[in-house]
Design a protein around this motif. Structure first.
Motif, PDB file in Angstrom:
ATOM      1  N   ASN A   1     -34.688  -4.453  -3.047  1.00  0.00           N
ATOM      2  CA  ASN A   1     -35.350  -3.368  -2.712  1.00  0.00           C
ATOM      3  C   ASN A   1     -34.065  -2.073  -2.358  1.00  0.00           C
ATOM      4  N   GLU A   2     -32.992  -2.518  -2.695  1.00  0.00           N
ATOM      5  CA  GLU A   2     -31.779  -1.648  -2.567  1.00  0.00           C
ATOM      6  C   GLU A   2     -31.691  -0.669  -3.658  1.00  0.00           C
ATOM      7  N   ILE A   3     -30.709  -1.323  -4.516  1.00  0.00           N
ATOM      8  CA  ILE A   3     -30.104  -0.807  -5.786  1.00  0.00           C
ATOM      9  C   ILE A   3     -30.444  -1.678  -6.861  1.00  0.00           C
ATOM     10  N   GLU A   4     -31.673  -1.307  -7.385  1.00  0.00           N
ATOM     11  CA  GLU A   4     -32.347  -2.542  -8.290  1.00  0.00           C
ATOM     12  C   GLU A   4     -31.241  -2.772  -9.656  1.00  0.00           C
ATOM     13  N   GLU A   5     -30.525  -1.714  -9.992  1.00  0.00           N
ATOM     14  CA  GLU A   5     -29.632  -2.035 -11.235  1.00  0.00           C
ATOM     15  C   GLU A   5     -28.751  -3.209 -10.742  1.00  0.00           C
ATOM     16  N   LEU A   6     -27.954  -2.780  -9.514  1.00  0.00           N
ATOM     17  CA  LEU A   6     -26.981  -3.767  -9.254  1.00  0.00           C
ATOM     18  C   LEU A   6     -27.558  -5.228  -8.714  1.00  0.00           C
ATOM     19  N   PHE A   7     -28.602  -5.358  -8.245  1.00  0.00           N
ATOM     20  CA  PHE A   7     -29.558  -6.596  -8.118  1.00  0.00           C
ATOM     21  C   PHE A   7     -29.441  -7.173  -9.244  1.00  0.00           C
ATOM     22  N   TYR A   8     -30.006  -6.642 -10.353  1.00  0.00           N
ATOM     23  CA  TYR A   8     -30.285  -7.153 -11.670  1.00  0.00           C
ATOM     24  C   TYR A   8     -28.893  -7.744 -12.270  1.00  0.00           C
ATOM     25  N   PHE A   9     -27.864  -6.944 -12.060  1.00  0.00           N
ATOM     26  CA  PHE A   9     -26.550  -7.398 -12.587  1.00  0.00           C
ATOM     27  C   PHE A   9     -26.006  -8.501 -12.031  1.00  0.00           C
TER      28      PHE A   9
END
Length: 164
Positions: free
Chosen positions: A62-70
């Motif tokens: 729920n924070e930085i979606e792009e970095l989570f998926y990275f």
């Protein structure tokens, strides 16, 4: 945000270095090069646990979606490389890391609608340089480099569908 960056630096740089020296001390690895698939299993397993810890505690969905998926892509690439090592198939971890970052950077450019053509060209040159150096050092075969390339690219490409 500074605490998250600090945590990620500790978990992805400092802790792996310390754990390598521990593994070397207890004779689980011979060199930093991890030449055999047998030597790669434990470091890849430990790295997968570290990345899972980052996903669970530091870089949540729920924070930085792009970095989570990275980081999910990094975890998938780690697990694929671990499965390959258990199957006695060696993949270039250098190519996995570089191609995974290349695909992530490309999708970031698409996501934010910015022109990163120069960056993409530079990263392709860097990918070629990495592959050439691994061949020149006789650290990998062509097949191991191609396996590494796709092991890094495919998870990031697959996960792009969830956040792009």
């Amino acid at each position: 945000m500074k605490a998250k960056i600090f945590s990620i630096v500790i978990l992805t740089i400092i802790l792996p270095i310390l754990l390598f020296f521990l593994l070397k001390t207890v004779n689980k690895v011979d060199t930093i090069y991890l030449k055999t698939t047998k030597e790669r299993v434990l470091p890849l397993l430990i790295n997968s646990i570290i990345v899972a810890l980052i996903l669970y505690r530091v870089m949540t969905f729920n924070e930085i979606e792009e970095l989570f998926y990275f980081f999910v892509g990094i975890l998938l690439s780690n697990l694929i490389c671990l499965i390959l090592a258990l199957s006695k198939i060696k993949a270039s971890i250098h190519m996995i890391a570089a191609s995974g970052f290349f695909m992530f950077a490309t999708t970031i450019g698409i996501h934010f609608k910015i022109n990163i053509n120069g960056t993409i060209a530079l990263m392709m040159i860097i990918l070629g340089a990495i592959a050439t150096s691994r061949l020149h050092l006789k650290a990998h075969t062509n097949q191991e480099l191609i396996i590494g390339l796709f092991t890094g690219l495919v998870p990031q490409l697959f996960l792009m569908n969830f956040w792009l």
